[in-house]
Design a protein around this motif. Sequence first.
Motif, mmCIF file in Angstrom:
data_model
loop_
_atom_site.group_PDB
_atom_site.id
_atom_site.type_symbol
_atom_site.label_atom_id
_atom_site.label_comp_id
_atom_site.label_asym_id
_atom_site.label_seq_id
_atom_site.Cartn_x
_atom_site.Cartn_y
_atom_site.Cartn_z
ATOM 1 N N GLY A 1 2.679 -10.384 -10.595
ATOM 2 C CA GLY A 1 1.665 -10.705 -9.598
ATOM 3 C C GLY A 1 1.710 -9.825 -8.371
ATOM 4 N N HIS A 2 2.719 -8.975 -8.259
ATOM 5 C CA HIS A 2 2.774 -8.102 -7.097
ATOM 6 C C HIS A 2 2.441 -6.676 -7.492
ATOM 7 C CE1 HIS A 2 4.238 -11.164 -4.461
ATOM 8 N NE2 HIS A 2 5.109 -11.520 -5.380
ATOM 9 N N GLU A 3 1.527 -6.100 -6.726
ATOM 10 C CA GLU A 3 1.097 -4.751 -7.030
ATOM 11 C C GLU A 3 1.055 -3.922 -5.779
ATOM 12 O OE1 GLU A 3 -2.445 -3.701 -9.167
ATOM 13 O OE2 GLU A 3 -2.065 -5.357 -10.555
ATOM 14 N N ALA A 4 1.318 -2.646 -5.924
ATOM 15 C CA ALA A 4 1.173 -1.742 -4.792
ATOM 16 C C ALA A 4 -0.061 -0.878 -5.039
ATOM 17 C CB ALA A 4 2.417 -0.871 -4.670
ATOM 18 N N GLN A 5 -0.965 -0.867 -4.057
ATOM 19 C CA GLN A 5 -2.201 -0.095 -4.180
ATOM 20 C C GLN A 5 -2.010 1.311 -3.613
ATOM 21 O OE1 GLN A 5 -5.210 -0.627 -5.422
ATOM 22 N NE2 GLN A 5 -4.593 -2.627 -6.225
ATOM 23 N N PRO A 6 -2.311 2.334 -4.383
ATOM 24 C CA PRO A 6 -2.246 3.678 -3.810
ATOM 25 C C PRO A 6 -3.499 3.986 -2.971
ATOM 26 C CG PRO A 6 -2.548 3.779 -6.211
ATOM 27 C CD PRO A 6 -2.642 2.336 -5.808
ATOM 28 N N LEU A 7 -3.321 4.845 -1.993
ATOM 29 C CA LEU A 7 -4.427 5.294 -1.139
ATOM 30 C C LEU A 7 -4.137 6.746 -0.775
ATOM 31 C CD1 LEU A 7 -6.772 4.810 1.014
ATOM 32 C CD2 LEU A 7 -4.977 4.075 2.565
ATOM 33 N N VAL A 8 -5.146 7.587 -0.880
ATOM 34 C CA VAL A 8 -4.940 8.986 -0.497
ATOM 35 C C VAL A 8 -5.562 9.216 0.879
ATOM 36 C CG1 VAL A 8 -5.385 11.405 -1.059
ATOM 37 C CG2 VAL A 8 -4.920 9.769 -2.898
ATOM 38 N N LEU A 9 -4.738 9.648 1.826
ATOM 39 C CA LEU A 9 -5.231 9.977 3.168
ATOM 40 C C LEU A 9 -5.292 11.477 3.298
ATOM 41 C CD1 LEU A 9 -3.562 8.041 6.100
ATOM 42 C CD2 LEU A 9 -5.806 7.700 5.054
ATOM 43 N N LEU A 10 -6.456 11.996 3.622
ATOM 44 C CA LEU A 10 -6.573 13.431 3.882
ATOM 45 C C LEU A 10 -6.435 13.602 5.397
ATOM 46 C CD1 LEU A 10 -9.488 14.275 1.421
ATOM 47 C CD2 LEU A 10 -7.021 14.335 1.034
ATOM 48 N N THR A 11 -5.262 14.040 5.825
ATOM 49 C CA THR A 11 -4.964 14.087 7.256
ATOM 50 C C THR A 11 -5.461 15.379 7.899
ATOM 51 O OG1 THR A 11 -2.797 15.078 6.896
ATOM 52 C CG2 THR A 11 -2.887 12.678 6.921
ATOM 53 N N HIS B 1 0.853 -1.201 0.000
ATOM 54 C CA HIS B 1 0.000 0.000 0.000
ATOM 55 C C HIS B 1 0.880 1.238 0.000
ATOM 56 C CE1 HIS B 1 -3.370 -2.579 1.128
ATOM 57 N NE2 HIS B 1 -2.575 -3.121 2.046
ATOM 58 N N ILE B 2 0.589 2.146 -0.897
ATOM 59 C CA ILE B 2 1.309 3.419 -0.920
ATOM 60 C C ILE B 2 0.343 4.482 -0.428
ATOM 61 C CG2 ILE B 2 2.451 5.125 -2.378
ATOM 62 C CD1 ILE B 2 3.256 2.759 -4.192
ATOM 63 N N VAL B 3 0.611 4.985 0.779
ATOM 64 C CA VAL B 3 -0.317 5.902 1.420
ATOM 65 C C VAL B 3 0.184 7.330 1.220
ATOM 66 C CG1 VAL B 3 -1.478 6.466 3.569
ATOM 67 C CG2 VAL B 3 -0.737 4.098 3.129
ATOM 68 N N ILE B 4 -0.525 8.068 0.402
ATOM 69 C CA ILE B 4 -0.127 9.449 0.119
ATOM 70 C C ILE B 4 -0.886 10.347 1.092
ATOM 71 C CG2 ILE B 4 -0.004 11.231 -1.657
ATOM 72 C CD1 ILE B 4 -0.291 8.853 -3.696
#
Length: 384
Positions: free
Chosen positions: A162-172, A121-124
């Motif tokens: 087969g390996h993927e990184a999912q992006p996610l946007v966090l509004l902090t 997971h890539i948490v922006i």
Amino acid sequence: MSFPNSPGSVPSHPLAPYGWDDAWADIFAPYAEQGLLPGRVVRVDRGLCDVVTPAGTLRADTAFVVPRDPMRIVCTGDWVAVDPDGDPQFVRALLPRRTAFVRSTSSQRSEGQVLATNIDHIVICVSLAVELDLGRLERFLALAMSATAGAALLGDGTSSAGHEAQPLVLLTKADLVPDGTTLSHLVQDIERIAPGVQVLPVSSATGEGVDVFGAIVGSGTSVLLGTSGAGKSTLANTLLGADVMHVQEAREVDGKGRHTTTTRNLLVLPGGGVLIDTPGLRGVGLWDAQAGVGQVFSEIEDLARQCRFHDCGHEAEPGCAVLGAIEDGSLAERRLDSYRKLLRENHRIAAKTDARLRSETLREWKRRGAEGREAMAMKRGRTR
Ligand SMILES: Nc1nc2c(ncn2[C@@H]2O[C@H](COP(=O)(O)OP(=O)(O)OP(=O)(O)O)[C@@H](O)[C@H]2O)c(=O)[nH]1
Ligand SMILES: [Mg+2]
Ligand SMILES: [Zn+2]
């Protein structure tokens, strides 16, 4: 130093909380035969790295695996083979990466810099305390969507399909937004520029969104990325339930913070999952991100397929669907500008990298040519 693998019980590998699985064990098998220990890098500090191994955390020297390619420098998140004997202890091999978040350095040479590896997971993190910078977020997203490693990234021809990184946007710092309506409008604005990406408002102050976020990062490895002062370390501490990471008051004048976190740190969460906290980034340069740019701006690429001419430049061509969408207000002009800018930047970086590789190859040929001539001259000298 043996694995706690008592007969009759299901063996639980001491590195399982760090993400060790059967696939890593398979890749590691030849190193195990050499008496090396598997380990995950939890921090890197000037050529030394802290590696968690079944024998505990070792501080290991990376001198043996210092590559010419900066993309292969040992990074937080990497799996490595460590030689447990010797003082200092050495990292002997870097295992192929499944995924990596790479940006280009701001230096003239514009090399790739790997910020975190083997991430799911890539948490922006985007702070709601300061004005939204949509262009910067689009950049982060393009890189995040390009983070799945190709053979080129691994540098040794191994594939990591087969390996993927999912992006996610966090509004902090969602607590700083005065009302729910404003907040949901902000979320919608971001969702529009991040097709297919989850956008989640959170607050470490009130706990809003923290459960949902905790569930997402509860499996696999997640990396927190974003500008300094966005609240990454505070969030890490909230999930850890302890003040592990140092947190400092952000400078409220410009919201830029003080770069409190200075190294990338890998932390095991009590509820499962692994979190990498990173120092704040002012911005990120694109690196090999053409596919990512296409995904972030997928609505523009969809429209482009409806243009009358297949090589439409969306400048003034008749029957241009992109310009049509700008005309009727369904596509923002800022968005098209941003798309063009990022594509241009990506091409520029790619061309520069190609040019550098070409000149390095040329230098190598020249060197070999000179060596060859020298050898010939010596041979002639001997036969004379
Ligand atoms: N109001 C509010 N303030 C927060 C929240 N989370 C963090 N902060 C404050 O924001 C400031 C910066 O927080 P950090 O966690 O150090 O930010 P960071 O992203 O780790 O910063 P760097 O390590 O410099 O990259 C601190 O003063 C925190 O108390 C939140 O949810 N709400
Ligand atoms: Mg921090
Ligand atoms: Zn067009």
